[in-house]
Design an enzyme around this catalytic site. Structure first.
Site, mmCIF file in Angstrom:
data_model
loop_
_atom_site.group_PDB
_atom_site.id
_atom_site.type_symbol
_atom_site.label_atom_id
_atom_site.label_comp_id
_atom_site.label_asym_id
_atom_site.label_seq_id
_atom_site.Cartn_x
_atom_site.Cartn_y
_atom_site.Cartn_z
ATOM 1 N N PRO A 110 0.852 -1.189 0.000
ATOM 2 C CA PRO A 110 0.000 0.000 0.000
ATOM 3 C C PRO A 110 0.889 1.241 0.000
ATOM 4 C CG PRO A 110 0.058 -1.028 2.193
ATOM 5 C CD PRO A 110 0.804 -1.929 1.257
ATOM 6 N N GLN A 146 -6.826 -0.874 1.022
ATOM 7 C CA GLN A 146 -6.317 -0.641 2.377
ATOM 8 C C GLN A 146 -7.076 0.503 3.049
ATOM 9 O OE1 GLN A 146 -2.706 1.515 3.599
ATOM 10 N NE2 GLN A 146 -2.088 -0.339 4.695
ATOM 11 N N TYR A 163 -1.145 5.271 12.701
ATOM 12 C CA TYR A 163 -2.506 5.760 12.423
ATOM 13 C C TYR A 163 -3.487 5.231 13.475
ATOM 14 C CZ TYR A 163 -0.069 7.296 8.325
ATOM 15 O OH TYR A 163 0.855 7.908 7.508
ATOM 16 N N ARG A 213 8.690 -5.031 8.572
ATOM 17 C CA ARG A 213 9.940 -5.120 9.338
ATOM 18 C C ARG A 213 10.198 -3.758 10.010
ATOM 19 N NH1 ARG A 213 14.314 -8.137 7.303
ATOM 20 N NH2 ARG A 213 13.553 -7.796 5.198
ATOM 21 N N GLY A 260 12.021 -3.465 2.784
ATOM 22 C CA GLY A 260 13.421 -3.556 2.360
ATOM 23 C C GLY A 260 13.824 -4.859 1.699
#
Ligand SMILES: Cc1cc2nc3c(=O)[nH]c(=O)nc-3n(C[C@H](O)[C@H](O)[C@H](O)COP(=O)(O)O)c2cc1C
Length: 354
Positions: free
Chosen positions: A25, A100, A182, A268, A291
């Site tokens: 997202p 999402q 959020y 992560r 990553g």
């Protein structure tokens, strides 16, 4: 070590996926005023339809959940109609797509919103930080209003309604964004949640909002296999901090595991060995992101650490990422300067590999 890798077919709920790459997202700030996705979004997502699954940019379930400039929502008929065009075009290319739900809570600025409602959060604690507004540049984020106990049910209902809207708009499922500081993460985290009712204090109380939102979304979707969730344990972003993230997230993941969701999506983060800690607690479909390269993604799948790998920045500049991986083609380096700028440049302007 299994033979399964990134390019092997997979399954998410009832969806058969062509591969195990998920497009992360990503907020791209190209929507129209009023939270309506733009026509450009159709081309952008179609270009990326070869991902096993696309997760949309963070999309507000309601006007009160929208915080950033030029970001979309899925509340009004006009917004739903615009999303329908996106899902139809992606499906026509054989792609699959979850929406999402990003309710930002206190991470917002009024100038970016199409409602005059105050920002809401678990507690009336301002996030220390600034936000971009097109009209006034960077602005401090105002203090939010603390949700009354009786208001919480209305916010949960907004997630349920947004789920119905997303299915009407043709999405294959929905994702609860409980990461990145959020609203759901504001409930989970001790610095932003200082409530004394059933939604604050003990870890059982702090996970209650997320559990109720998931239950409402599952009921609205008519099944858990159309609902996923993203978490980012101990992510130090948007002024969020938890006194004991290991306790919070092991408790949350244990509570979520029996629901039989489509997947759990874990980013992560600063928590050492996030995946090693949480994967053993979650027997269902596990997405890992943050990553990853092709090699580290293949390794994570082969070793059983994850079932799907979520790629973010690489999908911005490599729309046909699965094909590039398959061919060993060179990757185009992402350009952060155009992540959030209006218009096609850096959005729909990347070519697919020959
Ligand atoms: C431009 C941009 C926008 C992002 N917006 C969102 C978002 O709306 N919702 C979300 O959950 N994560 C968002 N993220 C985080 C990504 O989903 C992903 O977790 C992160 O980029 C790490 O994956 P990567 O290293 O493969 O890029 C965003 C990341 C980028 C680069």
């Amino acid at each position: 070590m299994s033979q399964i890798d990134l390019l092997s077919p997979g399954r998410i709920g009832r969806l058969e996926t062509a591969n195990r790459l998920v497009m992360a997202p990503m907020t791209r700030s190209r929507a129209h005023e009023g939270g309506v996705p733009s026509e450009l979004a159709i081309e952008y997502y179609v270009q990326r339809a070869s991902a096993g699954l696309i997760l949309t940019e963070g999309t507000a379930p309601s006007a009160g959940g929208l915080g950033y400039a030029r970001t979309p929502a899925i509340e009004t008929p006009e917004q739903v109609a615009a999303w329908k065009k996106v899902t139809a075009a992606v499906h026509a290319k054989g792609g699959a797509m979850f929406c999402q739900f990003m309710h930002v809570g206190r991470i917002a600025h009024p100038a970016n919103r199409y409602t005059d409602e105050a920002l809401v959060a678990p507690s009336a604690i301002r996030a220390d930080g600034q936000m971009w507004t097109d009209a006034q540049g960077l602005q401090p984020m105002p203090a939010p209003r603390a949700l009354e106990t009786s208001d919480v049910a209305s916010v949960i209902e907004e997630y349920a309604q947004a789920t119905r809207n997303a299915l009407e708009a043709g999405f294959d499922g929905v994702e609860l964004h409980s990461a990145s500081g959020y609203l759901p993460m504001q409930f989970l985290s001790s610095n932003s949640n200082q409530r004394t009712d059933g939604y604050g204090g003990s870890v059982t109380n702090r996970i209650r909002f997320v559990m109720e939102a998931l239950d409402a979304m599952v009921e609205a979707a008519g099944g858990a296999d159309k609902v996923g969730m993203k978490i980012s344990p101990a992510m130090p972003f948007n002024d969020i901090h938890d006194a004991d993230p290991v306790e919070t997230y092991t408790t949350l993941v244990r509570a979520v595991a029996p629901l039989g969701l489509a997947y759990l999506h874990v980013l992560r983060t600063a928590l050492p060995n996030t995946f090693d800690l949480l994967r053993p607690l979650y027997p269902g479909t596990f997405f890992a992101g943050g990553g990853f390269t092709q090699a580290s993604g293949d390794q994570a799948i082969r070793s059983g650490l994850a079932d799907f790998i979520v790629y973010g920045k690489l999908f911005t500049s490599n729309p046909d990422l699965p094909r590039r991986f398959a061919k060993g083609a060179e990757l185009v380096v992402p350009n952060p300067a155009t992540f959030y700028t209006p218009g096609p440049e850096g959005y729909t302007s990347y070519a697919t590999a020959a």
